[in-house]
Design an enzyme around this catalytic site. Sequence first.
Site, PDB file in Angstrom:
ATOM      1  N   ASP A  98      -7.017  -1.348  -4.815  1.00 54.04           N
ATOM      2  CA  ASP A  98      -8.152  -0.968  -3.961  1.00 54.04           C
ATOM      3  C   ASP A  98      -9.016   0.081  -4.656  1.00 54.04           C
ATOM      4  OD1 ASP A  98      -7.073  -2.641  -1.972  1.00 54.04           O
ATOM      5  OD2 ASP A  98      -5.939  -0.981  -1.097  1.00 54.04           O
TER       6      ASP A  98
ATOM      7  N   ASP B 219       0.851  -1.190   0.000  1.00 58.28           N
ATOM      8  CA  ASP B 219       0.000   0.000   0.000  1.00 58.28           C
ATOM      9  C   ASP B 219       0.883   1.236   0.000  1.00 58.28           C
ATOM     10  OD1 ASP B 219      -2.497  -1.344   0.083  1.00 58.28           O
ATOM     11  OD2 ASP B 219      -2.332  -1.591   2.246  1.00 58.28           O
TER      12      ASP B 219
END
Length: 158
Positions: A134, A118
């Site tokens: 995402d 991330d």
Amino acid sequence: MSKRRYKNALFWIVAIVSTIADRLTKIWVVQTFDLFQSIPIVSGVFHFTYVTNTGAAFSLFSGSEWLKWLSLLVSLALMALALWGPRINLWEQIGYGCILGGAVGNGIDRFVRGEVIDFLDFRWIDFPVFNLADVSINIGMICLILVALRPPSDRERR
């Protein structure tokens, strides 16, 4: 060339583009940043911050081995729908394609690394750090919700 060959073509294009974008950005982050390093793009608002996550959204189910298998199952189910299911409309193709691209992107991380990379860090709303997979999944869900809320067209009513 038959029409069958091009059935749900946009689905595949969207899935491939979103998967490639996710993979390239994650490769860039791993090669450019040290783990937990953060670089402000707009200080206090948006940063690139390299973190990893063993869970799903918002670190739910952290360390769960079954998440990688869920990514694989979702990916296979969406591919089967596009290949052997009916011709789906434009917004459904975009929605399902985005979801497939996100599931594949994060699934690759889970199978190869055991964790998801991330790096998108919106600090002004104190939101968990996330990635392009995402984003793709969320865009896909929005498309499918809009399709579900739309009244059926005359052709669909017949």
